[in-house]
Design an enzyme around this catalytic site. Structure first.
Site, PDB file in Angstrom:
ATOM      1  N   GLY A  43      49.965  39.460  21.710  1.00 24.49           N
ATOM      2  CA  GLY A  43      49.778  38.286  22.543  1.00 24.49           C
ATOM      3  C   GLY A  43      49.462  38.687  23.972  1.00 24.49           C
ATOM      4  O   GLY A  43      49.836  39.778  24.417  1.00 24.49           O
ATOM      5  N   GLN A  48      49.032  37.209  32.806  1.00 25.25           N
ATOM      6  CA  GLN A  48      49.093  38.676  32.682  1.00 25.25           C
ATOM      7  C   GLN A  48      47.766  39.324  33.084  1.00 25.25           C
ATOM      8  O   GLN A  48      47.707  40.539  33.285  1.00 25.25           O
ATOM      9  CB  GLN A  48      49.435  39.083  31.255  1.00 25.25           C
ATOM     10  N   CYS A  86      56.445  43.995  25.949  1.00 24.84           N
ATOM     11  CA  CYS A  86      55.489  43.198  26.720  1.00 24.84           C
ATOM     12  C   CYS A  86      54.455  44.135  27.324  1.00 24.84           C
ATOM     13  O   CYS A  86      54.817  45.182  27.863  1.00 24.84           O
ATOM     14  CB  CYS A  86      56.229  42.443  27.827  1.00 24.84           C
ATOM     15  N   LEU A  87      53.184  43.765  27.230  1.00 26.12           N
ATOM     16  CA  LEU A  87      52.124  44.620  27.759  1.00 26.12           C
ATOM     17  C   LEU A  87      52.259  44.840  29.262  1.00 26.12           C
ATOM     18  O   LEU A  87      51.756  45.828  29.792  1.00 26.12           O
ATOM     19  CB  LEU A  87      50.747  44.031  27.430  1.00 26.12           C
ATOM     20  N   HIS A 128      57.217  33.859  23.346  1.00 25.70           N
ATOM     21  CA  HIS A 128      57.126  34.908  24.371  1.00 25.70           C
ATOM     22  C   HIS A 128      55.992  34.582  25.354  1.00 25.70           C
ATOM     23  O   HIS A 128      56.168  34.662  26.577  1.00 25.70           O
ATOM     24  CB  HIS A 128      56.895  36.265  23.681  1.00 25.70           C
ATOM     25  N   GLU A 129      54.839  34.198  24.811  1.00 20.41           N
ATOM     26  CA  GLU A 129      53.677  33.920  25.679  1.00 20.41           C
ATOM     27  C   GLU A 129      53.863  32.637  26.480  1.00 20.41           C
ATOM     28  O   GLU A 129      53.485  32.566  27.648  1.00 20.41           O
ATOM     29  CB  GLU A 129      52.384  33.866  24.861  1.00 20.41           C
ATOM     30  N   HIS A 132      55.758  33.328  29.479  1.00 19.09           N
ATOM     31  CA  HIS A 132      54.927  33.912  30.539  1.00 19.09           C
ATOM     32  C   HIS A 132      54.342  32.822  31.439  1.00 19.09           C
ATOM     33  O   HIS A 132      54.328  32.951  32.663  1.00 19.09           O
ATOM     34  CB  HIS A 132      53.763  34.714  29.948  1.00 19.09           C
TER      35      HIS A 132
HETATM   36 NI    NI Z   1      54.638  39.691  27.442  1.00 19.66          NI
END
Ligand code: NI
Length: 170
Positions: A43, A48, A86-87, A128-129, A132
């Site tokens: 995701g 991000q 998380c990226l 999760h997204e 964000h």
């Molecule tokens: Ni993340």
């Protein structure tokens, strides 16, 4: 397109709704899918990649979803714990407890309203997204003990960010 790292202020921004789904947005969504794949993610949220708007992309088992102006309509009482990463916070993985099933509403890239029930990885990644977009990171939802265990890593990331390491290099 670059993924911002932990401590970047856009990660803490409450993102704004998308007003119009145009070609530019569709292009951005495609680029986000590419960027997510390059980084081996499931995701990626718009903030991000430094765009404080309410959309994200997901890819689970080779199925891509492009999610615009998402909402959670219902959550299961039952929760499940699962390890998340998380990226924007590379190298940190911790268990997060979340509702196991959710009913969601969003627009797809064709401006169609989608209402669907999600479970397992889809429910996990969607929540999760969506977090964000509200400026919330998974590390905000982990136990006090786990938070203590990653404190040093976070401090290091903070220092590197201050020194200019603001983007992920993949
Ligand atoms: Ni993340």
């Amino acid at each position: 397109m670059k993924i911002v790292l932990y401590e970047h202020p856009t990660l803490r921004t409450k993102s704004e709704n998308v007003e119009k789904i145009d070609d530019e947005l569709k292009k951005t969504l495609d680029e986000m899918v590419e960027t997510m794949r390059k980084a081996n993610g499931v995701g990626l949220a718009a903030n991000q990649v430094n765009i404080p708007k309410r959309f994200f992309v997901l890819e689970v088992e080779n199925i891509v979803k492009k999610i615009i102006n998402p909402e959670i309509l219902e959550k299961s009482v039952e929760t499940v714990e699962y390890e998340e990463g998380c990226l924007s916070i590379p190298g940190v993985y911790k268990k997060v407890s979340r509702p196991s099933e959710i009913k969601v509403k969003y627009l797809n890239e064709n401006s169609e309203e989608v209402i669907e029930n999600l479970s397992e990885m889809w429910a996990r990644a969607f929540q999760h997204e969506l977090d964000h977009l509200d400026g919330v990171l998974f590390i905000d939802r982990i136990s006090v003990l786990n938070k203590r265990l990653i404190l040093k890593k976070l401090e290091l990331m903070k220092k590197e960010f201050a020194k200019g390491k603001k983007y992920r290099e993949d």
